[in-house]
Every structure is written in structure tokens, then in C-alpha cells.
Motif scaffolding. Structure first.
Motif, PDB file in Angstrom:
ATOM      1  N   THR A 466       0.830  -1.200   0.000  1.00  0.00           N
ATOM      2  CA  THR A 466       0.000   0.000   0.000  1.00  0.00           C
ATOM      3  C   THR A 466       0.865   1.251   0.000  1.00  0.00           C
ATOM      4  OG1 THR A 466      -1.768  -1.125   1.195  1.00  0.00           O
ATOM      5  CG2 THR A 466      -1.769   1.268   1.261  1.00  0.00           C
ATOM      6  N   ARG A 482      -3.744   0.978  -2.910  1.00  0.00           N
ATOM      7  CA  ARG A 482      -2.934  -0.181  -3.250  1.00  0.00           C
ATOM      8  C   ARG A 482      -2.642  -0.134  -4.751  1.00  0.00           C
ATOM      9  NH1 ARG A 482      -1.795  -4.710  -0.510  1.00  0.00           N
ATOM     10  NH2 ARG A 482      -1.071  -6.536  -1.690  1.00  0.00           N
ATOM     11  N   SER A 484      -1.595  -1.785  -8.173  1.00  0.00           N
ATOM     12  CA  SER A 484      -1.642  -3.114  -8.774  1.00  0.00           C
ATOM     13  C   SER A 484      -0.292  -3.481  -9.356  1.00  0.00           C
ATOM     14  CB  SER A 484      -2.715  -3.160  -9.864  1.00  0.00           C
ATOM     15  OG  SER A 484      -2.420  -2.209 -10.872  1.00  0.00           O
ATOM     16  N   GLY A 485       0.017  -4.767  -9.306  1.00  0.00           N
ATOM     17  CA  GLY A 485       1.287  -5.238  -9.850  1.00  0.00           C
ATOM     18  C   GLY A 485       1.672  -6.554  -9.229  1.00  0.00           C
ATOM     19  N   ARG A 513       5.518  -3.871 -14.244  1.00  0.00           N
ATOM     20  CA  ARG A 513       4.339  -3.012 -14.347  1.00  0.00           C
ATOM     21  C   ARG A 513       4.699  -1.625 -13.836  1.00  0.00           C
ATOM     22  NH1 ARG A 513      -0.660  -4.713 -15.251  1.00  0.00           N
ATOM     23  NH2 ARG A 513      -2.391  -3.248 -14.989  1.00  0.00           N
ATOM     24  N   THR A 515       3.218   2.255 -13.001  1.00  0.00           N
ATOM     25  CA  THR A 515       2.034   3.078 -12.754  1.00  0.00           C
ATOM     26  C   THR A 515       2.472   4.493 -12.452  1.00  0.00           C
ATOM     27  OG1 THR A 515       0.857   1.180 -11.824  1.00  0.00           O
ATOM     28  CG2 THR A 515      -0.052   3.362 -11.368  1.00  0.00           C
ATOM     29  N   GLU A 527      -0.897   3.455 -16.865  1.00  0.00           N
ATOM     30  CA  GLU A 527      -0.252   2.205 -16.496  1.00  0.00           C
ATOM     31  C   GLU A 527       0.302   1.542 -17.749  1.00  0.00           C
ATOM     32  OE1 GLU A 527      -2.838   0.910 -12.529  1.00  0.00           O
ATOM     33  OE2 GLU A 527      -3.023  -0.260 -14.384  1.00  0.00           O
ATOM     34  N   ARG A 529       2.561  -2.231 -19.030  1.00  0.00           N
ATOM     35  CA  ARG A 529       3.257  -3.495 -18.740  1.00  0.00           C
ATOM     36  C   ARG A 529       4.391  -3.621 -19.752  1.00  0.00           C
ATOM     37  NH1 ARG A 529       1.029  -9.547 -17.489  1.00  0.00           N
ATOM     38  NH2 ARG A 529       2.686 -10.697 -18.550  1.00  0.00           N
TER      39      ARG A 529
END
Length: 698
Positions: A466, A482, A484-485, A513, A515, A527, A529
Motif C-alpha cells: 500500500t 494499493r 496493482s502489480g 508493471r 504506474t 499504467e 506493462r
């Protein structure tokens, strides 16, 4: 190190297989103190690794001197020496790895090819003068300059083997009855008063080396070192065979009294006036010049009407005193003690260049580590070992100073709503008023994996992945989210970029990843990838630059540029993988300084490497770049500047190691580039500012 049995006798019958991580491939040579091996780094770089004999490794005094050799070699620029890549003076068998420089020694060259031509001699003398200037300006006296310690590389002579050199701040001193050096190339003061040997002794040795290069012998020749010692102190040198154009300069170098010898700078000025054809090109193969007649090219010498001899000023030395002095010569040749030259004087400001007078300040006389600084609000804010202080960036005057209950951490302070200091291992953050230094607020942070300052916000990554946004002005939590990844995110932010970047890499290193977060709200702006194990290194023009790492070796193998607007990816493979590089991004050019000292410039626009140099700094700071120069700091407190166009070393400041020169800085803060001024720090607690446009004046 695991010993490996090899044919031979004595100590050389058992040679090591490894020196640290380096596999030793073959023996390049052996001396009284150790063996030099050819080895290769993980990336394939050729190295010369000096490994100490086991018998000397057990001697605490010798270990101290070997540590001094490593320190001395590291202080000197790699432009005129073999740069130190790695070393371990504390190993069971102490060792030092330097860059392998192809080419013969001067001794080998003269033995194989005979005396040098006049043009070759001028280039050799100029190259050695430049090398000594570089060595002396960092406070080191070599004290054993001789033909076997001069390598003839393609780009000029390189001075090697700092085994008996001494920095001016060395604690080691010559022992009673011991002398150092090689008698035919030692100065009179090395026999008469070895405790007072200074830089001028290297100029005397240069003169002797030049006679050897011109004639194949020395200016004081004898089969007995005792006779040589007497001749060095009392007799005039024999310069028969030295070219007429160079003989007066050589004679000045061989003056009996140190004050009568030229400095390296004076020598270079004299050489420029010797002949209009003087140049600094490589002398292997020899470059033809207009003043080299065919007959002279074949012989390499000029005839002299009679031996050139002169009695210089000399101190009277009784035969009994001389006998006592030379009695220690052979012992001194093995591993003698060391004296030192006069200490360099420092002043508060340097010559004004382009309207800015260089300055240095030392607000803290105690503590350890290099101060970490950040600019803002017209001030320079710094932190070192529990002391926070503010300086005027124009002339270094102290504006305020305040004790903070904290130890130095690897996180630098930041001006983010207030002056924020991560303390007590990073678990507590203290905010100070930038104007007065008075405390504003403090906050204990929960367990976390990282803290990052971004604009007016403090971003904290928790162990659960987080990210929390804390206002720098008040210490209040503003948002939590949080990201993502595949794993715990790594946070990065860069000056001038309104975004913060969170990256997380898959366990197999297949993808990363990325962000982009708004630090004020925590909102994700975009975001992506991306392929490979990536780590951000900077942002320019809306694009994010990242380094790609090999998951197996951990070395960086490519630079990636991602443009979120077009979602385009530009990947440029590095010619040679780099170990733990630090980066600076300017436009499309990425500068990479890796562990070991290699400095590279990579153009992401064209996809090619612009240049590569070996800086000799084994573990430097992150670099910073202007349009003209690339700057970074060394662990000994030097600030170095390289030409952004070709990578040549332009200038460097003196080292400032403090009272404990054996202590190595754990973290080396990057210098600050503010307009045309550069600010840096040193292990002795010094903060200093210089004009970045004129590194030659540093």
C-alpha cells in the motif's frame, strides 16, 4: 582465496585461483611483494590483479601499507594511471584489481627497440609531466617513478605501481634506517632526509627516466647501489646522448635541491616552447615530425660534442652518514616505509570565475558520512549525523544550524512543504521550518519498504504494497491506495516531473508493471506493462527512462525509453553489461556510472554509445549532467567533471577524507547542479560550491 598448485618454486609454487570474484587466468609478472595476474571481470573487462605474497599478508604493518597503496591509487585519475576497479586489503591474501592496459613498459620498449627518438622523448616527457601533475594535485607523491613503472599505452604513458607512494595525509612514516625507492631513480633527499620527501622527488625521477629513455642507461650508473647513492647526492649527471633540445629541461629536473626543480606545469610550458612540432599523440607507433631527420630516426639520439655535466647545489654529507643511509637501501626496496610532502594549503574561497567565487564550509566538526543536501527557497539545506543546517548558496555562510535526534540515513532530506528529514532508520520523519530550522512536526511511520518525496508530498510504501500520501506541510495523511502489480512497488520521482512512478517486477523478471501516480491525490494517470526486469532512472519530455537488468546476473544490459502518449518503447542494448550503474538523463542522452568506475554516454535517439571512459572511481555517486559536462562525486570527497562531448576528464577538486582516511563513505550523495553552479560534499563534513563552467580551475 582457494590456492591452486602450479609448477614453480618457493612462494610462487602455490598461486591463488581467485581474488574476490575474479578468476585469475595467468601470471603477468612477479615482484618482491606479490604477483600480478591477468583476470577478467564478469562483463569480460581485462584486469591486472595484484595479489600479495602469503608471508607478507601476515604482517599487520604491511597490510597497513597495502591499504595505503590502494587509497593512493584510487585518488588519482585514470587518465594517466591504471584505474582501480576493485580491491580487498582485508582479504586473507590482500589484492587489488586495476584495468589492464595493453602495451610494454618503458623498460621493455627501450630494451627491445633501443633509445627513443627526439619526438618520442618530447611526447614521453609531456605525458609523464601531465601524469605527475594529476598525481600531485590529489596530494600523492609516487616516490618510485622508474622505467618499469611506466606503461606505454596507445593514448600516452601511464604511471603504475603506487606501492610506496604516500598521500600527504598518510599516517605512515619512514622508519629509521630505511629508505624507499630504486637507487638509480631516487632523488638526493630520499637518501639524505627521507622523512621530508615531497613532489619534487618525482620530478628528479622523471629526469632519470628521460635519460634512460634517451640512452638506455641512467644518469648515475654503477653496479653498486651504494655507489649510485653517493653519485646521486654528490655527482653531476651524465647526459651524454640526450637530445640538445631536451637536455636543459632534463638537467633542471635533476637539480640536487628540490626547490630548483620545475613543477609539472612549468615543465609542460617549457616543452611547448622547445619545438613548434611538439604534440601529444601516441608514440607507439612513433609519429613522424618535421624535426626528425632520417639519420636521427635510425639512431634515436643526437651526438653531443662532450659529456654534459654540471654540479648542482648539494648539502655536505659525511661518508659515515652516507654509509648509514645507504645501508637500508636494499631493505627499502622490498617494502620500505613512507614519508610525505608538505600539506596542501586550503583557503575559504577560490578564484572568481564567471562571477562566482568557489567556497567551502564545514558546519560540523564531528559525525561521520558525507552531508546530504537539497536546494530550495534560496538556500542549501544539509543533514549529517544528527545535525541539520542551512547555507547561503552564494558564498557558503551558515544561516542556521540545529541538532536533530537522528543518525544519518541513506535517504536525503527534501523540501516538501517543509524541510523533511528521514531519521532513526527512516521510521520517523521530522519537518523543520526552512527559514529558522525550528521543528514543525514529526511523525512515526509504520513499517515500510520505502519513503519517497514528490512535490509537496511524502509517499510511503508499506510492507503490504500500500502507498500512503502524507502532506509535507502538516504531516497529515491525504490518501492511501494499493498499487496493482506482481510485487511490492518501488517508488521514484524526478525534479520537474509532476508524476511519481511505482514499478513492480514479476518474480521471473519477465515483465515490469509501471504506474504513474499523481502525488497529490494518489490517482493513477497511466499504467503500462513492459518487457523485462526494469528500474526507472529518470524522465525527460514526458518519457520515462528505465534500466533493464538480467535476472540471472543482476547486471544492467539495456536502457529503455517509454513514451506514454504514443505507448512506444525504445530499447537500446548496452555494448557491455554494467554492474549496479547509476544514471543521469539529459534529453535523449543517458550517462551511466557503474561500480568499477566505467562512465558511458548512450544516445537513445540514435541507439548508439557516444563514448566510454574508465574514471578510476570504484564507487561513485549518481552522475548529473549539463550541456557541457557530466559531474559526480567520489568516496574520498572529490568532485569530478567530464566533457559531455567526448568523456575526457576536465577537472576535479582535491580529496577531503577527514581525520580517518581509512574510513570509506557508506553512501556517496550526488552533486547538485543549480544553473551553472555545482554543489557537493565530502567525508570530512565539508560542503562546497564551484563554478560548473570552469572545472579546470577547481
Amino acid at each position: 582465496m582457494t590456492p591452486q598448485r602450479r609448477p614453480g618454486a618457493g612462494a610462487e609454487a602455490e598461486l591463488p585461483e581467485y581474488a574476490g570474484q575474479y578468476v585469475l587466468e595467468s601470471c603477468l609478472g612477479s615482484g618482491g611483494m606479490g604477483v600480478v595476474h591477468l583476470a577478467r571481470s564478469t562483463s569480460g573487462l581485462k584486469l591486472a590483479v595484484k595479489v600479495v605474497h602469503a608471508e607478507f599478508a601476515k604482517d599487520p604493518e604491511f597490510r597497513g601499507r597495502f591499504r595505503q597503496e590502494v587509497a593512493a591509487a584510487r585518488r588519482v585519475s585514470g587518465a594517466f594511471t591504471a584505474p582501480v576497479v576493485d580491491a580487498d586489503p582485508e582479504a586473507e591474501r590482500p589484492w587489488m584489481a586495476t584495468l589492464f592496459i595493453p602495451g610494454p613498459t618503458l623498460s621493455e620498449h627501450v630494451k627491445r627497440n633501443g633509445p627513443m627518438s627526439a619526438a618520442q622523448l618530447r611526447r614521453l616527457m609531456a605525458g609523464l609531466a601531465e601524469a605527475l601533475r594529476d598525481i600531485h594535485r590529489v596530494g600523492v607523491v609516487h616516490r618510485d617513478l622508474k622505467p618499469s613503472n611506466v606503461l606505454l599505452a596507445e593514448d600516452g604513458p601511464k604511471v603504475i605501481d603506487f606501492g610506496i607512494s604516500r598521500p600527504k595525509d598518510s599516517e605512515l612514516r619512514t622508519e629509521t634506517g630505511k629508505l624507499i625507492g630504486t637507487p638509480p631513480f631516487m632523488a638526493p633527499e630520499q637518501f639524505r632526509r627521507p622523512r621530508e620527501v615531497g613532489p619534487a622527488a618525482d620530478l628528479f625521477a622523471l629526469g632519470s627516466v628521460m635519460v634512460h629513455a634517451a640512452t638506455g642507461r641512467g644518469p648515475f650508473d654503477s653496479d653498486s647501489p651504494y655507489v649510485v647513492a653517493y653519485q646521486v647526492v654528490h655527482d653531476e649527471p651524465d647526459l651524454t646522448g640526450v637530445p640538445e633540445s631536451l637536455a636543459p629541461l632534463v638537467l633542471r629536473c635533476l637539480a640536487k635541491e628540490p626547490e630548483d626543480r620545475p613543477t609539472p606545469d612549468e615543465l609542460m610550458r617549457e616543452l611547448r616552447s622547445v619545438a613548434a612540432s611538439y604534440d601529444t599523440q601516441a608514440f607507439i607507433p612513433a609519429q613522424r615530425t618535421d624535426d626528425d631527420a632520417p639519420a636521427r630516426e635510425s639512431s634515436g639520439t643526437e651526438p653531443a660534442p662532450e659529456p654534459r655535466r654540471r654540479f648542482g647545489k648539494r648539502a655536505a654529507l659525511g661518508a659515515g652518514v652516507l654509509a648509514l643511509a645507504v645501508a637500508g637501501v636494499l631493505t627499502g626496496l622490498l617494502w620500505p616505509g613512507g614519508g610525505t610532502g608538505p600539506a596542501a594549503k586550503e583557503t575559504g574561497t577560490a578564484t572568481t570565475a564567471a562571477g562566482f567565487a568557489a567556497w567551502r564550509a564545514k558546519p560540523s566538526g564531528t559525525g561521520s558520512g558525507m552531508p546530504q543536501c537539497v536546494p530550495g527557497a534560496g538556500k542549501l539545506f544539509c543533514f549529517r549525523s544528527g545535525l541539520a543546517f542551512a547555507l547561503d548558496p552564494a558564498h557558503g555562510s551558515l544561516l542556521w544550524r540545529r541538532q536533530v535526534a537522528a543518525e544519518r540515513t541513506s535517504d536525503a532530506p527534501a523540501l516538501s512543504g517543509g524541510l523533511l528529514l528521514p531519521t532513526e532508520g527512516g521510521r520517523r520523519v521530522v519537518a523543520l521550518d526552512p527559514v529558522s530550522g525550528a521543528p514543525r512536526w514529526h511523525r512515526d511511520m509504520p513499517a515500510h519498504t520505502g519513503i519517497r518525496f514528490a512535490g509537496s508530498m511524502l509517499l510511503v510504501t508499506g510492507t503490504d504494497g500500500t502507498v500512503t500520501g502524507v502532506a509535507g506541510a502538516s504531516g497529515d495523511t491525504k490518501w492511501r491506495r494499493r498499487v496493482s502489480g506482481p510485487g511490492t512497488p518501488f517508488l521514484a520521482s524526478y525534479d520537474g516531473d509532476p508524476m511519481a512512478y511505482a514499478t513492480s517486477t514479476s518474480s521471473d523478471g519477465a515483465y515490469t508493471r509501471v504506474t504513474a501516480l499523481d502525488p497529490r491525490t494518489g490517482a493513477a494517470r497511466w499504467e503500462a506493462r513492459l518487457k523485462g526486469s526494469l528500474q526507472p532512472i529518470g524522465s525527460q519530455g514526458g518519457s520515462l527512462f528505465l534500466l533493464a537488468f538480467d535476472p540471472a546476473s543482476g547486471d544492467a544490459n539495456a536502457v529503455v525509453r517509454y513514451a506514454p502518449g504514443s505507448k512506444s518503447v525504445r530499447r537500446v542494448v548496452l555494448p557491455v553489461p554494467l554492474t549496479a550503474p547509476q544514471a543521469a538523463v539529459r534529453g535523449d542522452v543517458v550517462h551511466l556510472l557503474s561500480t568499477g568506475g566505467s562512465l558511458d554516454a548512450l544516445d537513445l535517439g540514435t541507439g548508439r554509445r557516444l563514448w566510454h571512459v574508465e574514471s578510476s572511481v570504484s564507487r561513485g555517486s549518481a552522475p548529473v549532467a549539463s550541456a557541457e559536462h557530466v559531474y559526480f562525486s567520489a568516496p574520498d570527497g572529490r568532485l569530478l567533471a567530464f566533457d559531455a562531448a567526448d568523456g575526457s576528464l576536465v577537472g576535479q577538486t582535491p580529496p577531503r577524507l577527514g581525520t580517518n582516511p581509512g574510513e570509506v563513505a557508506g553512501e556517496v550523495p550526488a552533486p547538485l547542479l543549480i544553473g551553472s553552479r555545482v554543489y557537493a560534499t565530502a567525508p570530512d563534513g565539508t560542503v562546497f560550491g564551484v563554478d560548473g563552467r570552469d572545472p579546470k580551475a577547481w
